[in-house]
Structure formats: C-alpha cells, structure tokens
Design an enzyme around this catalytic site. Structure first.
Site, PDB file in Angstrom:
ATOM      1  N   SER A   1       5.678  46.416 -10.903  1.00 32.39           N
ATOM      2  CA  SER A   1       4.734  46.285 -12.016  1.00 32.39           C
ATOM      3  C   SER A   1       5.424  45.619 -13.200  1.00 32.39           C
ATOM      4  O   SER A   1       6.611  45.862 -13.443  1.00 32.39           O
ATOM      5  CB  SER A   1       4.264  47.671 -12.487  1.00 32.39           C
ATOM      6  OG  SER A   1       3.748  48.436 -11.436  1.00 32.39           O
TER       7      SER A   1
ATOM      8  N   MET B   1      19.015  49.102 -18.631  1.00 33.33           N
ATOM      9  CA  MET B   1      19.010  50.540 -18.376  1.00 33.33           C
ATOM     10  C   MET B   1      19.220  51.364 -19.651  1.00 33.33           C
ATOM     11  O   MET B   1      20.037  52.285 -19.685  1.00 33.33           O
ATOM     12  CB  MET B   1      20.093  50.885 -17.338  1.00 33.33           C
ATOM     13  CG  MET B   1      19.920  50.161 -16.022  1.00 33.33           C
ATOM     14  SD  MET B   1      18.330  50.509 -15.235  1.00 33.33           S
ATOM     15  CE  MET B   1      18.662  52.160 -14.642  1.00 33.33           C
TER      16      MET B   1
ATOM     17  N   ASP C   1       8.020  53.437 -19.404  1.00 30.86           N
ATOM     18  CA  ASP C   1       7.263  52.900 -18.263  1.00 30.86           C
ATOM     19  C   ASP C   1       5.769  53.226 -18.318  1.00 30.86           C
ATOM     20  O   ASP C   1       5.112  53.355 -17.278  1.00 30.86           O
ATOM     21  CB  ASP C   1       7.844  53.413 -16.924  1.00 30.86           C
ATOM     22  CG  ASP C   1       9.302  53.015 -16.734  1.00 30.86           C
ATOM     23  OD1 ASP C   1       9.689  51.945 -17.229  1.00 30.86           O
ATOM     24  OD2 ASP C   1      10.045  53.772 -16.093  1.00 30.86           O
TER      25      ASP C   1
ATOM     26  N   ASN D   1       8.462  44.579 -19.518  1.00 31.80           N
ATOM     27  CA  ASN D   1       9.437  45.179 -18.603  1.00 31.80           C
ATOM     28  C   ASN D   1       8.944  45.034 -17.171  1.00 31.80           C
ATOM     29  O   ASN D   1       7.736  45.000 -16.934  1.00 31.80           O
ATOM     30  CB  ASN D   1       9.590  46.672 -18.926  1.00 31.80           C
ATOM     31  CG  ASN D   1      10.581  47.369 -18.020  1.00 31.80           C
ATOM     32  OD1 ASN D   1      11.674  46.847 -17.751  1.00 31.80           O
ATOM     33  ND2 ASN D   1      10.228  48.544 -17.539  1.00 31.80           N
TER      34      ASN D   1
ATOM     35  N   HIS E   1       9.185  46.931 -13.440  1.00 31.94           N
ATOM     36  CA  HIS E   1       9.513  48.267 -12.927  1.00 31.94           C
ATOM     37  C   HIS E   1       9.251  48.302 -11.428  1.00 31.94           C
ATOM     38  O   HIS E   1       8.210  47.821 -10.966  1.00 31.94           O
ATOM     39  CB  HIS E   1       8.648  49.311 -13.652  1.00 31.94           C
ATOM     40  CG  HIS E   1       8.953  50.703 -13.230  1.00 31.94           C
ATOM     41  ND1 HIS E   1      10.064  51.387 -13.681  1.00 31.94           N
ATOM     42  CD2 HIS E   1       8.322  51.540 -12.368  1.00 31.94           C
ATOM     43  CE1 HIS E   1      10.090  52.585 -13.124  1.00 31.94           C
ATOM     44  NE2 HIS E   1       9.043  52.705 -12.320  1.00 31.94           N
TER      45      HIS E   1
HETATM   46  C1  GRF Z   1      14.693  45.711 -10.753  1.00 30.32           C
HETATM   47  O1  GRF Z   1      14.364  46.330  -9.542  1.00 30.32           O
HETATM   48  C2  GRF Z   1      13.738  46.112 -11.839  1.00 30.32           C
HETATM   49  O2  GRF Z   1      12.476  46.466 -11.355  1.00 30.32           O
HETATM   50  C3  GRF Z   1      14.391  47.327 -12.431  1.00 30.32           C
HETATM   51  O3  GRF Z   1      15.761  47.062 -12.365  1.00 30.32           O
HETATM   52  C4  GRF Z   1      16.028  46.189 -11.297  1.00 30.32           C
HETATM   53  C5  GRF Z   1      16.857  45.081 -11.845  1.00 30.32           C
HETATM   54  O4  GRF Z   1      17.362  44.244 -10.829  1.00 30.32           O
HETATM   55  N1  GRF Z   1      13.898  47.551 -13.776  1.00 30.32           N
HETATM   56  P1  GRF Z   1      18.178  42.943 -11.208  1.00 30.32           P
HETATM   57  O5  GRF Z   1      19.301  43.368 -12.140  1.00 30.32           O
HETATM   58  O6  GRF Z   1      17.243  41.981 -11.864  1.00 30.32           O
HETATM   59  O7  GRF Z   1      18.711  42.432  -9.903  1.00 30.32           O
END
Ligand code: GRF
Length: 220
Positions: free
Chosen positions: A141, A95, A150, A112, A114
């Site tokens: 994606s 994040m 993104d 990445n 998403h």
């Molecule tokens: C996922 O839904 C991904 O698409 C987004 O963040 C979430 C991460 O989930 N970027 P996790 O930490 O792998 O459970």
C-alpha cells in the site's frame, strides 16, 4: 511522458533501498518525470546510500544518537528538507516514526510504502502475519502519512493471491516486486498533478478515491 516541471523528491531510507532504486530507474528510463533532490538515511550502513552515491545523488546521514530526542532530530530533518523545497517527501523503508510536528509541517506532502494491504497489518512483520493467518491475498500500500503509524489515507494498493507453495521468502519477493512497480506509477501520477490530499480524502483526476485507493494493474 509529459514534459512539465519534474517532481522534486526527497527520499528517506534506512536500509536496502530497492524502492529508491526502482524510483531512480524509472526516472532514468523516462517513466517518471521527477528528480531526486535529496536522499536521507538514519543509518550509516544503509545499502541505499551506496545506490545514491553511485548515482551521484545528494545524500545526508542523520543519526539519532547525535540528537537529544525525536523532536530535535525531526526539527533538523525538517529544516534540511524544507530548504530544498521538495514537492514530496517519499518514505522508502525509513524505519523511524516521524513526530506529529514534522508530519503537520509537510501535511499532504509525505507518502509511505507499506508491505501489507492496509488497514491490515500496520507496523512490522507483515509477511509473518499473512502466513500465520493463512490469508489468501497479500500486497503493498502507498498512503499519505499522518501522525498515526501506517494509518493515513490510502493512495494505491497492489495485491497478489497466495499459493500453497508460498513461503516467507517468496511472498517477501512478490511484495517487493509489486512495490517497485507501484511507487514509480504513483509518483508519476503526482508528477502529472493527478493526486492530492483534501479534507474529504484523496483526489485522483478530480474524483475522490475509494478508501482502498487506486489498484494495480497500473502499467499504462
Ligand atoms: C519495503 O518493503 C517497504 O514496504 C517497507 O520497507 C521496505 C523497504 O525496502 N516500508 P527497500 O529498502 O526499499 O528495499
């Protein structure tokens, strides 16, 4: 599975780490020819760190508060990662927005996942927007990372059709389930050297992909 050299992965997380777990499981089950050479988290409390620890993976915590600015943070992050010579940097729920310098340093090597069918719904709160807009389809994606959030070239997507009964909880779970299949599949395509980023777009098995990338079903 091909027995060529395992793909060297640095995986960046911030939270739950279920995608990290899916990648670890695919490696353990011989579905993915890769090794995780480093897990980086920008949050101490990320559950994904416990998953990494349990599996005996090298992990690094880099906290924003320990650096004066984003450039300083990303410079250290780049040094730590580059020293290990990964083939790919895999963002799995990381994040933080990476600086353009970091992205250029590892051009074509950062991917990445998403939780939307990009280019729809870049950024946060994708599931809420899908419900508010009464979309008929939703999914996830995987894309190459470029400096714009993104917005990098798409590698693959997986989607499902919403039903009348779907709620925030059900579509969140459905997207996660797709993500856990899609990330290992895409990484295995990298391991087999089928995927690369070129100036013209994403190449898969010597052919340029359409702008939406590959799509599931992809279990073969
Ligand atoms: C996922 O839904 C991904 O698409 C987004 O963040 C979430 C991460 O989930 N970027 P996790 O930490 O792998 O459970």
């Amino acid at each position: 599975m091909s027995k060529s050299k395992p793909l060297r992965l640095a995986i960046l997380i911030s939270g739950h780490g279920s995608n990290l777990q899916a990648i670890m499981d695919a490696i353990a089950n011989d579905k993915l020819n890769a090794e995780i050479i480093l897990v980086v988290s920008n949050r101490e409390a990320a559950f994904g760190l416990q998953r990494a620890q349990l599996a005996g993976l090298p992990a690094l915590i880099l906290l924003a508060k320990d650096y004066p600015n984003k450039t300083a943070y990303d410079t250290v992050l780049a040094q730590k990662i580059a020293a290990l010579k990964p083939d790919l940097i895999v963002l799995a729920g990381f994040m933080r927005i990476l600086t353009a310098e970091f992205v250029h340093h590892f051009a074509g090597q950062i991917i990445n996942i998403h939780p939307s069918l990009l280019p729809k719904y870049r950024g946060l709160h994708t599931h809420e927007q899908v419900l508010a807009n009464h979309d008929t389809h939703h999914g996830c994606s995987i894309h190459f990372v470029t400096p714009e959030l993104d917005a990098g070239p798409l590698i693959a997507q997986a989607k499902f059709t919403l039903t009348q009964d779907d709620t925030l909880a059900t579509i969140t779970a459905k997207v996660h389930q797709l993500e856990h299949a899609l990330y290992p599949f895409v990484l295995q395509q990298f391991a087999e050297q089928h995927l690369s980023l070129t100036a013209e777009g994403v190449l898969y098995k010597q052919q340029l992909l359409p702008s939406s990338g590959l799509s599931l079903p992809c279990s073969s």
